[in-house]
Design an enzyme around this catalytic site. Structure first.
Site, PDB file in Angstrom:
ATOM      1  N   SER A   1       0.999  -1.244   0.045  1.00 55.71           N
ATOM      2  CA  SER A   1      -0.181  -0.102  -0.133  1.00 55.71           C
ATOM      3  C   SER A   1       0.787   1.521   0.367  1.00 55.71           C
ATOM      4  CB  SER A   1      -0.942  -0.471   1.139  1.00 55.71           C
ATOM      5  OG  SER A   1      -1.412  -1.403   1.468  1.00 55.71           O
TER       6      SER A   1
ATOM      7  N   ARG B   1     -14.020  -6.139 -11.108  1.00 57.44           N
ATOM      8  CA  ARG B   1     -14.207  -5.211  -9.865  1.00 57.44           C
ATOM      9  C   ARG B   1     -14.864  -3.793 -10.438  1.00 57.44           C
ATOM     10  NH1 ARG B   1      -8.535  -5.879  -6.765  1.00 57.44           N
ATOM     11  NH2 ARG B   1      -9.149  -4.510  -5.132  1.00 57.44           N
TER      12      ARG B   1
ATOM     13  N   SER C   1     -11.850   2.183  -0.665  1.00 59.51           N
ATOM     14  CA  SER C   1     -11.562   3.664  -0.385  1.00 59.51           C
ATOM     15  C   SER C   1     -10.442   3.917  -0.759  1.00 59.51           C
ATOM     16  CB  SER C   1     -10.475   3.602   1.177  1.00 59.51           C
ATOM     17  OG  SER C   1      -9.445   3.198   1.193  1.00 59.51           O
TER      18      SER C   1
ATOM     19  N   ASP D   1      -8.015  -7.137   5.129  1.00 56.46           N
ATOM     20  CA  ASP D   1      -7.654  -7.964   4.109  1.00 56.46           C
ATOM     21  C   ASP D   1      -7.142  -8.738   5.134  1.00 56.46           C
ATOM     22  OD1 ASP D   1      -7.934  -6.564   1.822  1.00 56.46           O
ATOM     23  OD2 ASP D   1      -5.385  -5.268   2.120  1.00 56.46           O
TER      24      ASP D   1
ATOM     25  N   ARG E   1     -14.079 -12.723  -1.355  1.00 58.73           N
ATOM     26  CA  ARG E   1     -13.456 -13.143  -0.359  1.00 58.73           C
ATOM     27  C   ARG E   1     -13.860 -13.635   1.082  1.00 58.73           C
ATOM     28  NH1 ARG E   1      -8.726  -8.714  -0.202  1.00 58.73           N
ATOM     29  NH2 ARG E   1      -7.094  -9.738  -0.860  1.00 58.73           N
TER      30      ARG E   1
ATOM     31  N   ARG F   1      -4.609 -13.723  -0.838  1.00 58.83           N
ATOM     32  CA  ARG F   1      -4.560 -13.575   0.890  1.00 58.83           C
ATOM     33  C   ARG F   1      -5.110 -15.504   1.088  1.00 58.83           C
ATOM     34  NH1 ARG F   1      -2.395  -9.130   2.260  1.00 58.83           N
ATOM     35  NH2 ARG F   1      -2.482  -7.823   1.085  1.00 58.83           N
TER      36      ARG F   1
ATOM     37  N   LYS G   1       1.500 -12.247  -6.040  1.00 60.06           N
ATOM     38  CA  LYS G   1       1.312 -10.673  -6.028  1.00 60.06           C
ATOM     39  C   LYS G   1       1.695  -9.638  -5.277  1.00 60.06           C
ATOM     40  CE  LYS G   1      -3.530  -8.971  -5.889  1.00 60.06           C
ATOM     41  NZ  LYS G   1      -3.479  -7.817  -7.530  1.00 60.06           N
TER      42      LYS G   1
END
Length: 424
Positions: free
Chosen positions: A20, A119, A165, A307, A338, A379, A405
């Site tokens: 990030s 997305r 966000s 996350d 997820r 993840r 990733k």
């Protein structure tokens, strides 16, 4: 197997730089006038895709041979088209780069993988159009976004941030390059810590930002100034080694990730405290020490640190009572749905998992052998790898390489730290 001299002997984890922070800093360096040195950046599929996208936009990027420093040279303004930008799987590239491109001049076409095309981008496209950009989303699936850029006007904007966000972060980072101040009234914001991170990094690069208690953020034009930055370790990635410490009864320290961190996901360590783990957050490091046994019977809102909810959900079968995570509806719009993906994988392991629109409840149970469907989601792969430490030989991944990733060396690091006897 390695025999550890003492289960409580602290282990030092090697966690790569924050994705990030790396991708935000790449964008801000590209928008700044001068050359910025980004030290200890994350080198992964997503950050390399972001850096390549910047070079497609005409930004000069150079690296040291060991990748310990990336030098980004910006012109203090938006880019000049035409350009076609490939975002690969990187959601941050698809949300951060279009506003930057819109402050420039020319035609820009953004595209990405099928996973990324699934997305949503409409909220960002509508916001850019409101600010004066000519934007088109391709509903036929040909591309992500087309922008005919002539600079952005700034002005007043109401933004629904309930899906992600990242739209807000992208618009805010572009704001100093707009013609007039940008004032955004934010509604339904999820993952507030990521906005705090964005604003802190913008100020580091010289932006003037004001916030009101009512949720209004105003950014003045004036551009950015190049400035070096050391990237701290990734707190989301650290969640896996912290959880591994909790379930194996070991003690793990992540240096460089402490009380001054810009990352909200460090709060995951506090969630582990609810399970009975000992947590110490110092200024320059965080240590989690586990017992090998997890306490359950609680409900926790992880909306701001979504996350990491999969990390908790994957180890929750080892707890002594059910654990419920809520506030995570937006996690259905990530690399995969997820909530559904984690629930299906838990059920494949014979674990009872109940899901709602914004929650997941996981019940205690003994995992049976199963192959985890990763859905190309890094993840999911990393979270269930942690559960595998307590279910050796019973958990395999259908796509172990998807961890590239964000952490190409994940499996090797987990093996280095925890290839020893776990607590019973």
């Amino acid at each position: 197997m390695t025999t550890w001299p003492a289960l409580r002997t602290p282990l030092t984890a090697r966690i790569p730089g924050s994705k990030s922070i790396t991708n935000r800093a790449l964008l801000l360096a590209a928008a700044a006038r001068g050359t910025t040195g980004l030290w200890a950046p994350l080198v992964s599929d997503d950050t390399l895709a972001f850096r390549t996208a910047l070079t497609d936009l005409g930004i000069r990027a150079e690296t040291t041979p060991d990748d310990q420093c990336w030098e980004i040279t910006g012109a203090g303004r938006g880019p000049t088209g035409p350009a076609r930008i490939w975002c690969a799987d990187a959601g941050t590239a698809a949300r951060f780069l279009p506003p930057f491109a819109a402050t420039g001049d020319g035609e820009f076409v953004f595209d990405g993988s099928a996973q990324l095309r699934a997305r949503p981008l409409h909220p960002l496209a509508e916001a850019l159009a409101h600010l004066g950009a000519r934007v088109r989303t391709d509903d036929d699936g040909d591309t992500l976004l087309r922008i005919d850029a002539r600079g952005l006007d700034g002005g007043e904007l109401a933004l629904d941030s309930s899906l992600s966000s990242q739209y807000l972060s992208g618009l805010l980072m572009a704001a100093p390059l707009m013609r007039t101040p940008l004032a955004i009234d934010v509604h339904g914001l999820v993952s507030r810590p990521y906005i705090d991170m964005t604003l802190a990094l913008m100020r580091h690069f010289g932006a003037t930002v004001e916030e009101s208690a009512a949720g209004r953020i105003e950014v003045r034009p004036g551009g950015y100034t190049a400035t070096d930055l050391v990237i701290e370790p990734d707190a989301s990635t650290a969640s896996y080694v912290f959880a591994a410490a909790a379930v194996t009864g070991r003690s793990v320290t992540v240096p460089g990730l402490g009380s001054r961190s810009l990352q909200g996901d460090l709060r995951f360590a506090e969630v582990l405290r609810l399970t009975g783990a000992e947590v110490e957050v110092r200024e320059d490091a965080t240590t989690v020490t586990g017992t090998g046994r997890l306490r359950g019977g609680f409900d926790v809102d992880m909306g701001d640190i979504s996350d990491t909810f999969m990390t908790l959900a994957a180890i929750a079968p080892l707890a002594d009572a059910p654990i419920t995570v809520h506030g995570i509806a937006h996690a259905r719009l990530k690399e995969s749905d997820r909530i559904a993906a984690v629930a299906r994988n838990l059920r494949a392991l014979g674990i009872t998992a109940d899901e709602g629109p914004d929650r997941l409840t996981v019940h205690p149970g003994r995992p049976r052998p199963a192959r985890i469907a990763c859905h190309r989601d890094h993840r999911i792969a990393m979270a269930f790898s942690v559960l595998g430490l307590r279910a050796p030989g019973r958990i395999t991944l259908d796509d172990p390489d998807c961890v590239g990733k964000t952490f190409p060396g994940f499996h090797a690091e987990l093996h280095r730290l925890f290839d020893g006897p776990a607590a019973p």
